[in-house]
Each structure stands twice: as structure tokens, then as C-alpha cells.
Scaffold this motif. Structure first.
Motif, PDB file in Angstrom:
ATOM      1  N   LEU A   1     -36.901 -37.164 -17.522  1.00  0.00           N
ATOM      2  CA  LEU A   1     -35.685 -37.263 -18.325  1.00  0.00           C
ATOM      3  C   LEU A   1     -35.957 -36.717 -19.721  1.00  0.00           C
ATOM      4  O   LEU A   1     -37.102 -36.682 -20.179  1.00  0.00           O
ATOM      5  CB  LEU A   1     -35.219 -38.717 -18.413  1.00  0.00           C
ATOM      6  CG  LEU A   1     -34.754 -39.338 -17.094  1.00  0.00           C
ATOM      7  CD1 LEU A   1     -34.611 -40.844 -17.240  1.00  0.00           C
ATOM      8  CD2 LEU A   1     -33.446 -38.718 -16.650  1.00  0.00           C
ATOM      9  N   GLU A   2     -34.919 -36.331 -20.399  1.00  0.00           N
ATOM     10  CA  GLU A   2     -35.041 -35.754 -21.737  1.00  0.00           C
ATOM     11  C   GLU A   2     -35.763 -36.686 -22.707  1.00  0.00           C
ATOM     12  O   GLU A   2     -36.466 -36.242 -23.611  1.00  0.00           O
ATOM     13  CB  GLU A   2     -33.640 -35.409 -22.264  1.00  0.00           C
ATOM     14  CG  GLU A   2     -33.614 -34.550 -23.476  1.00  0.00           C
ATOM     15  CD  GLU A   2     -32.216 -34.065 -23.825  1.00  0.00           C
ATOM     16  OE1 GLU A   2     -32.132 -33.185 -24.693  1.00  0.00           O
ATOM     17  OE2 GLU A   2     -31.217 -34.549 -23.258  1.00  0.00           O
ATOM     18  N   ASN A   3     -35.648 -38.003 -22.495  1.00  0.00           N
ATOM     19  CA  ASN A   3     -36.302 -38.968 -23.394  1.00  0.00           C
ATOM     20  C   ASN A   3     -37.786 -39.176 -23.049  1.00  0.00           C
ATOM     21  O   ASN A   3     -38.460 -40.002 -23.643  1.00  0.00           O
ATOM     22  CB  ASN A   3     -35.563 -40.311 -23.372  1.00  0.00           C
ATOM     23  CG  ASN A   3     -35.666 -41.030 -22.032  1.00  0.00           C
ATOM     24  OD1 ASN A   3     -36.413 -40.627 -21.136  1.00  0.00           O
ATOM     25  ND2 ASN A   3     -34.910 -42.106 -21.902  1.00  0.00           N
ATOM     26  N   GLY A   4     -38.297 -38.424 -22.062  1.00  0.00           N
ATOM     27  CA  GLY A   4     -39.711 -38.517 -21.704  1.00  0.00           C
ATOM     28  C   GLY A   4     -40.012 -39.404 -20.506  1.00  0.00           C
ATOM     29  O   GLY A   4     -41.128 -39.403 -19.991  1.00  0.00           O
ATOM     30  N   THR A   5     -39.035 -40.162 -20.023  1.00  0.00           N
ATOM     31  CA  THR A   5     -39.233 -41.033 -18.867  1.00  0.00           C
ATOM     32  C   THR A   5     -39.359 -40.186 -17.603  1.00  0.00           C
ATOM     33  O   THR A   5     -38.491 -39.352 -17.319  1.00  0.00           O
ATOM     34  CB  THR A   5     -38.044 -42.004 -18.700  1.00  0.00           C
ATOM     35  OG1 THR A   5     -37.891 -42.760 -19.899  1.00  0.00           O
ATOM     36  CG2 THR A   5     -38.252 -42.940 -17.515  1.00  0.00           C
ATOM     37  N   ALA A   6     -40.422 -40.400 -16.858  1.00  0.00           N
ATOM     38  CA  ALA A   6     -40.653 -39.630 -15.637  1.00  0.00           C
ATOM     39  C   ALA A   6     -39.828 -40.190 -14.480  1.00  0.00           C
ATOM     40  O   ALA A   6     -39.686 -41.407 -14.334  1.00  0.00           O
ATOM     41  CB  ALA A   6     -42.130 -39.657 -15.268  1.00  0.00           C
ATOM     42  N   VAL A   7     -39.274 -39.300 -13.680  1.00  0.00           N
ATOM     43  CA  VAL A   7     -38.691 -39.705 -12.405  1.00  0.00           C
ATOM     44  C   VAL A   7     -39.884 -40.051 -11.520  1.00  0.00           C
ATOM     45  O   VAL A   7     -40.865 -39.291 -11.485  1.00  0.00           O
ATOM     46  CB  VAL A   7     -37.864 -38.544 -11.796  1.00  0.00           C
ATOM     47  CG1 VAL A   7     -37.440 -38.856 -10.378  1.00  0.00           C
ATOM     48  CG2 VAL A   7     -36.650 -38.238 -12.678  1.00  0.00           C
ATOM     49  N   PRO A   8     -39.868 -41.204 -10.841  1.00  0.00           N
ATOM     50  CA  PRO A   8     -41.025 -41.570 -10.019  1.00  0.00           C
ATOM     51  C   PRO A   8     -41.438 -40.427  -9.095  1.00  0.00           C
ATOM     52  O   PRO A   8     -40.591 -39.753  -8.513  1.00  0.00           O
ATOM     53  CB  PRO A   8     -40.530 -42.789  -9.237  1.00  0.00           C
ATOM     54  CG  PRO A   8     -39.467 -43.379 -10.115  1.00  0.00           C
ATOM     55  CD  PRO A   8     -38.801 -42.202 -10.772  1.00  0.00           C
ATOM     56  N   GLU A   9     -42.726 -40.221  -8.963  1.00  0.00           N
ATOM     57  CA  GLU A   9     -43.217 -39.068  -8.205  1.00  0.00           C
ATOM     58  C   GLU A   9     -42.921 -39.145  -6.717  1.00  0.00           C
ATOM     59  O   GLU A   9     -43.058 -38.161  -6.008  1.00  0.00           O
ATOM     60  CB  GLU A   9     -44.714 -38.868  -8.450  1.00  0.00           C
ATOM     61  CG  GLU A   9     -45.575 -40.039  -8.071  1.00  0.00           C
ATOM     62  CD  GLU A   9     -47.033 -39.830  -8.467  1.00  0.00           C
ATOM     63  OE1 GLU A   9     -47.848 -40.667  -8.040  1.00  0.00           O
ATOM     64  OE2 GLU A   9     -47.359 -38.874  -9.165  1.00  0.00           O
ATOM     65  N   HIS A  10     -42.467 -40.293  -6.253  1.00  0.00           N
ATOM     66  CA  HIS A  10     -42.125 -40.431  -4.838  1.00  0.00           C
ATOM     67  C   HIS A  10     -40.629 -40.214  -4.581  1.00  0.00           C
ATOM     68  O   HIS A  10     -40.101 -40.624  -3.561  1.00  0.00           O
ATOM     69  CB  HIS A  10     -42.562 -41.805  -4.308  1.00  0.00           C
ATOM     70  CG  HIS A  10     -42.002 -42.961  -5.069  1.00  0.00           C
ATOM     71  ND1 HIS A  10     -42.612 -43.457  -6.195  1.00  0.00           N
ATOM     72  CD2 HIS A  10     -40.887 -43.697  -4.877  1.00  0.00           C
ATOM     73  CE1 HIS A  10     -41.899 -44.463  -6.655  1.00  0.00           C
ATOM     74  NE2 HIS A  10     -40.857 -44.623  -5.882  1.00  0.00           N
ATOM     75  N   PHE A  11     -39.957 -39.493  -5.486  1.00  0.00           N
ATOM     76  CA  PHE A  11     -38.524 -39.229  -5.342  1.00  0.00           C
ATOM     77  C   PHE A  11     -38.251 -38.340  -4.124  1.00  0.00           C
ATOM     78  O   PHE A  11     -39.129 -37.648  -3.615  1.00  0.00           O
ATOM     79  CB  PHE A  11     -37.964 -38.566  -6.604  1.00  0.00           C
ATOM     80  CG  PHE A  11     -38.328 -37.112  -6.732  1.00  0.00           C
ATOM     81  CD1 PHE A  11     -37.479 -36.130  -6.238  1.00  0.00           C
ATOM     82  CD2 PHE A  11     -39.515 -36.717  -7.325  1.00  0.00           C
ATOM     83  CE1 PHE A  11     -37.818 -34.794  -6.328  1.00  0.00           C
ATOM     84  CE2 PHE A  11     -39.860 -35.391  -7.421  1.00  0.00           C
ATOM     85  CZ  PHE A  11     -39.006 -34.416  -6.911  1.00  0.00           C
ATOM     86  N   HIS A  12     -37.007 -38.368  -3.689  1.00  0.00           N
ATOM     87  CA  HIS A  12     -36.518 -37.494  -2.621  1.00  0.00           C
ATOM     88  C   HIS A  12     -35.382 -36.649  -3.190  1.00  0.00           C
ATOM     89  O   HIS A  12     -34.657 -37.098  -4.081  1.00  0.00           O
ATOM     90  CB  HIS A  12     -35.907 -38.308  -1.469  1.00  0.00           C
ATOM     91  CG  HIS A  12     -36.887 -39.100  -0.685  1.00  0.00           C
ATOM     92  ND1 HIS A  12     -37.281 -38.739   0.572  1.00  0.00           N
ATOM     93  CD2 HIS A  12     -37.558 -40.251  -0.976  1.00  0.00           C
ATOM     94  CE1 HIS A  12     -38.135 -39.632   1.038  1.00  0.00           C
ATOM     95  NE2 HIS A  12     -38.328 -40.562   0.106  1.00  0.00           N
ATOM     96  N   VAL A  13     -35.195 -35.452  -2.678  1.00  0.00           N
ATOM     97  CA  VAL A  13     -33.967 -34.703  -2.903  1.00  0.00           C
ATOM     98  C   VAL A  13     -33.117 -35.013  -1.680  1.00  0.00           C
ATOM     99  O   VAL A  13     -33.384 -34.527  -0.584  1.00  0.00           O
ATOM    100  CB  VAL A  13     -34.217 -33.183  -3.047  1.00  0.00           C
ATOM    101  CG1 VAL A  13     -32.901 -32.429  -3.121  1.00  0.00           C
ATOM    102  CG2 VAL A  13     -35.057 -32.902  -4.286  1.00  0.00           C
ATOM    103  N   THR A  14     -32.141 -35.902  -1.861  1.00  0.00           N
ATOM    104  CA  THR A  14     -31.350 -36.377  -0.721  1.00  0.00           C
ATOM    105  C   THR A  14     -30.167 -35.473  -0.412  1.00  0.00           C
ATOM    106  O   THR A  14     -29.601 -35.563   0.679  1.00  0.00           O
ATOM    107  CB  THR A  14     -30.826 -37.807  -0.972  1.00  0.00           C
ATOM    108  OG1 THR A  14     -30.056 -37.801  -2.162  1.00  0.00           O
ATOM    109  CG2 THR A  14     -31.968 -38.783  -1.081  1.00  0.00           C
ATOM    110  N   GLU A  15     -29.776 -34.643  -1.368  1.00  0.00           N
ATOM    111  CA  GLU A  15     -28.654 -33.732  -1.138  1.00  0.00           C
ATOM    112  C   GLU A  15     -28.850 -32.472  -1.966  1.00  0.00           C
ATOM    113  O   GLU A  15     -29.360 -32.531  -3.080  1.00  0.00           O
ATOM    114  CB  GLU A  15     -27.323 -34.331  -1.635  1.00  0.00           C
ATOM    115  CG  GLU A  15     -26.848 -35.558  -0.950  1.00  0.00           C
ATOM    116  CD  GLU A  15     -25.567 -36.098  -1.593  1.00  0.00           C
ATOM    117  OE1 GLU A  15     -24.966 -35.422  -2.466  1.00  0.00           O
ATOM    118  OE2 GLU A  15     -25.179 -37.203  -1.232  1.00  0.00           O
ATOM    119  N   ILE A  16     -28.425 -31.366  -1.404  1.00  0.00           N
ATOM    120  CA  ILE A  16     -28.151 -30.158  -2.168  1.00  0.00           C
ATOM    121  C   ILE A  16     -26.770 -29.741  -1.720  1.00  0.00           C
ATOM    122  O   ILE A  16     -26.513 -29.615  -0.510  1.00  0.00           O
ATOM    123  CB  ILE A  16     -29.181 -29.038  -1.921  1.00  0.00           C
ATOM    124  CG1 ILE A  16     -30.550 -29.452  -2.470  1.00  0.00           C
ATOM    125  CG2 ILE A  16     -28.705 -27.737  -2.582  1.00  0.00           C
ATOM    126  CD1 ILE A  16     -31.628 -28.394  -2.330  1.00  0.00           C
TER     127      ILE A  16
END
Length: 156
Positions: free
Chosen positions: A20-35
């Protein structure tokens, strides 16, 4: 960032990391559930009909902490969405849930994909009657805002 840009970047990196722009990381185990392809047809406050087309990526983090999305896998998902949905090279918008589902613009800093906060704006400023920001003028050590002086006005 357009779809062609992310495809180019994915071809040259080893890890897919979102922050995120504020420096918070999206957890590395995220999924791309839709495109998906989002078409938005709307009218602005000035009466102009507008069409907006975006490629939408939805990120989701689940409880499968061992999951890591590799660049090649994301490229395959993108290729499938282009083929099946007829997605063209459009701007990417990312959906990600923190306290609510947020929509973000996308950038890349050389290492991480950055989820940039979106902002609202008037698309018909010249018709809204919103005063333009006054020009600031520095006089010595004092900064003042320039104003147009009219008889009886406080600046004359």
C-alpha cells in the motif's frame, strides 16, 4: 499502469509483492481472485457523457499461508483473461480489502507493486463554479494569496 506495463515487469522479476502507498505490505500469501474488464459509462456534472474502461485485479489474502503467486502464474492468468474476455491494453485498477474494499491505481518502484490511493475530482471544473486556487506570492518573509481587488473589497 497499463496491462502491457505489468506484463513487461512480470517478465523480469522473481517475486510478486504488493505494498500500500503508506508502506503496509499486502500479505505475501495473497491471491489474485479476479481479473476483469470494467466498463463505466457515466455523465459528469457538466453534462458530458464519458466512457471509462479499466482492467480490474482483485487481491485477496486467505488463510493458506504457504501460497506464493509467481510472476509466470500471474502472466498466465492475465493471458487467459485477455483471450476469454477480450481485454485490451487498458489502465489497471486493483481492488483490495483492508477495512473495506478499496480501489487503487497501480505503480511499480523497481521491487514492489504499489497500490496508490485514488482520489475523486470534478471532471467539469470549468462548469462547476468552483473558484480556482489562488496564486501564492512571496513578499519578503510573508506569503500572501493574490486576490483580484474590487471596489469595497477587503484587499484594497
Amino acid at each position: 499502469m497499463n496491462l502491457s506495463e505489468i506484463k513487461h515487469i512480470l517478465g523480469s522479476i522473481n517475486h510478486v509483492d504488493f505494498v500500500l502507498e503508506n508502506g503496509t505490505a499486502v500479505p505475501e500469501h495473497f491471491h489474485v481472485t479476479e481479473i476483469g474488464l470494467i466498463n463505466k459509462k457515466f455523465i459528469d456534472c457538466g453534462g458530458i457523457v464519458r466512457n471509462e474502461k479499466k482492467v480490474n485485479f482483485q487481491l485477496w489474502d486467505a488463510n493458506d499461508f504457504e501460497h506464493r503467486l509467481k510472476p509466470a502464474k500471474l502472466l498466465n492468468i492475465i493471458a487467459l483473461s485477455e483471450k476469454i474476455l477480450g481485454i485490451e491494453d487498458s489502465e489497471i485498477e486493483v481492488e483490495y480489502q483492508s477495512t473495506t474494499i478499496g480501489k487503487y491505481d497501480l505503480d511499480f518502484d523497481g521491487k514492489n507493486f504499489i497500490l496508490l490511493n485514488k482520489k475523486t475530482a470534478c471532471l467539469a471544473v470549468e462548469q462547476c463554479g468552483i473558484p480556482q486556487e489562488k496564486q501564492k506570492v512571496k513578499v519578503g518573509e510573508i506569503t500572501i494569496q493574490s486576490q483580484s481587488c474590487t471596489p469595497g473589497g477587503s484587499c484594497c
